[in-house]
Design an enzyme around this catalytic site. Structure first.
Site, mmCIF file in Angstrom:
data_model
loop_
_atom_site.group_PDB
_atom_site.id
_atom_site.type_symbol
_atom_site.label_atom_id
_atom_site.label_comp_id
_atom_site.label_asym_id
_atom_site.label_seq_id
_atom_site.Cartn_x
_atom_site.Cartn_y
_atom_site.Cartn_z
ATOM 1 N N THR A 117 0.791 -1.213 -0.096
ATOM 2 C CA THR A 117 -0.017 0.007 0.027
ATOM 3 C C THR A 117 1.036 1.441 0.114
ATOM 4 O O THR A 117 1.959 1.398 0.722
ATOM 5 C CB THR A 117 -0.967 0.039 1.230
ATOM 6 O OG1 THR A 117 -1.625 1.409 1.231
ATOM 7 C CG2 THR A 117 -0.091 -0.184 2.536
ATOM 8 N N TYR A 141 -1.836 -0.150 10.035
ATOM 9 C CA TYR A 141 -2.194 -0.829 8.417
ATOM 10 C C TYR A 141 -0.979 -0.636 7.670
ATOM 11 O O TYR A 141 -0.395 -1.452 7.311
ATOM 12 C CB TYR A 141 -3.426 -0.070 7.939
ATOM 13 C CG TYR A 141 -3.695 -0.625 6.552
ATOM 14 C CD1 TYR A 141 -3.498 -1.713 6.058
ATOM 15 C CD2 TYR A 141 -3.455 0.543 5.334
ATOM 16 C CE1 TYR A 141 -3.790 -2.158 4.779
ATOM 17 C CE2 TYR A 141 -3.616 0.090 4.197
ATOM 18 C CZ TYR A 141 -3.840 -1.208 3.824
ATOM 19 O OH TYR A 141 -4.103 -1.743 2.436
#
Length: 327
Positions: A117, A141
């Site tokens: 990501t 995350y």
């Protein structure tokens, strides 16, 4: 033809990857716990139910199917949850990935395409991010994904495991044939929430903050059509199967849209009003996140041709007219 183990293959991006693999003549084997994935999304190859933290189950699946490579999508991915429950993200995303890599090595599988990501970069306003941009994640995350990238580099140095790592932001749209699509419970992604609000399936959309230093006060994000995204993953797998070296690629359009601009685009495409209220900012949200993809274009021949707001909203709407999955 290759046999590919797809972790998270019952989820949004993973299921689209399975369809693309199947269409390209490969055999996708889904490995999914079905905690956030959907059995109805597995239509293009066998399903093996299991958790990434269950090493014994992973070993069984590798022994039975003998995959040539792995596509690793299986992860928790909610920014809000990552901020309030970081332990879940370190346990699932990091420990689960380590189990997967160890199972790969034990089975003699040395090629993996990893869904990372651009959240690993954190907040870097005013720049188009490149693969060399400093990684400064704002929440667990992004931090957990960066940790897995570090792990992949270590496993390559120690064991020769080759990887292609893709960093991208918001994925949107759906299979244009509406066979599979985006369906979360609860839903947290902006474009499906906008569609639900327009169709009256939920109360008014909440815009999380309108006082950011952007052109209209709302956060700006780069959006990539899911079909463009999985095309890159297939190119990455072909790269590894051709015996090439490990690489990291950003996947983006090089420009971003604000929350308000997404709402306005949906109103034009759907020809409906989108009721929206303004709420407080969310902890852990960056102001502007935009990624380039020059390297992916030059080395993989990849281009985000479908990644316009209108195209993504139209394909997502076509899927949501089917009301999602049932199991």
């Amino acid at each position: 033809m290759a046999k590919v183990l797809v972790t998270g293959g019952a989820g949004y991006i993973g299921s689209h990857a399975c369809k693309a693999l199947h269409r390209a003549g490969h055999i996708p084997v889904t490995y999914d716990s079905l905690v956030t994935g959907w059995r109805d999304a597995v239509k293009f190859g066998p399903l093996e139910i299991g958790d990434l933290n269950d090493r014994g189950r992973l070993d069984e699946v590798f022994a039975e199917h003998k995959p040539d490579a792995v596509m690793h999508f299986g992860a928790l991915s909610s920014v809000g949850e990552a901020t309030s429950h970081p332990g879940r993200y370190w346990h699932n995303n990091v420990m689960g990935s380590m189990n997967l890599l160890d199972a790969m090595l034990a089975a003699g599988v040395d090629k993996i395409v990893f869904s990372s990501t651009c959240a690993t970069y954190g907040e870097q306003d005013g720049v188009v991010l490149t693969e060399e941009s400093q990684q400064m994640p704002l929440n667990s995350y992004g931090a957990s994904k960066r940790a897995v990238e570090d792990m992949l580099r270590d496993y390559e140095m120690a064991h020769g495991l080759k990887s292609v790592r893709f960093r991208y932001f918001n994925v949107a749209g759906a299979d244009p044939e509406s066979e599979i699509g985006e369906f979360h419970n609860p839903e947290t992604h902006l474009i499906p929430l906008v569609i639900f609000a327009a169709l009256g399936r939920r109360a008014a959309l909440t815009v999380h903050g309108d006082d950011y230093p952007t052109r209209d006060g709302t956060c700006i994000r780069d959006y990539v059509h899911v079909m463009d995204l999985v095309d890159a993953h297939l190119r990455g797998m072909d790269w590894l199967l051709a015996g090439k070296e490990s690489e990291v690629f950003n996947l983006g359009t090089g420009s971003g849209y604000s929350v308000r601009e997404v709402i306005e685009a949906a109103e034009k495409v759907l020809e409906r009003d989108v009721p929206a209220n303004t709420g407080p900012r969310r902890i852990g949200d960056a102001v502007t996140l935009v990624s380039g993809s020059v390297k992916a274009g030059e080395m993989l021949g990849w281009s985000p041709d479908r990644s316009t707001l209108e195209h993504m909203i139209r394909d997502a709407y076509g899927w949501h007219q089917r009301n999602g999955y049932e199991s």
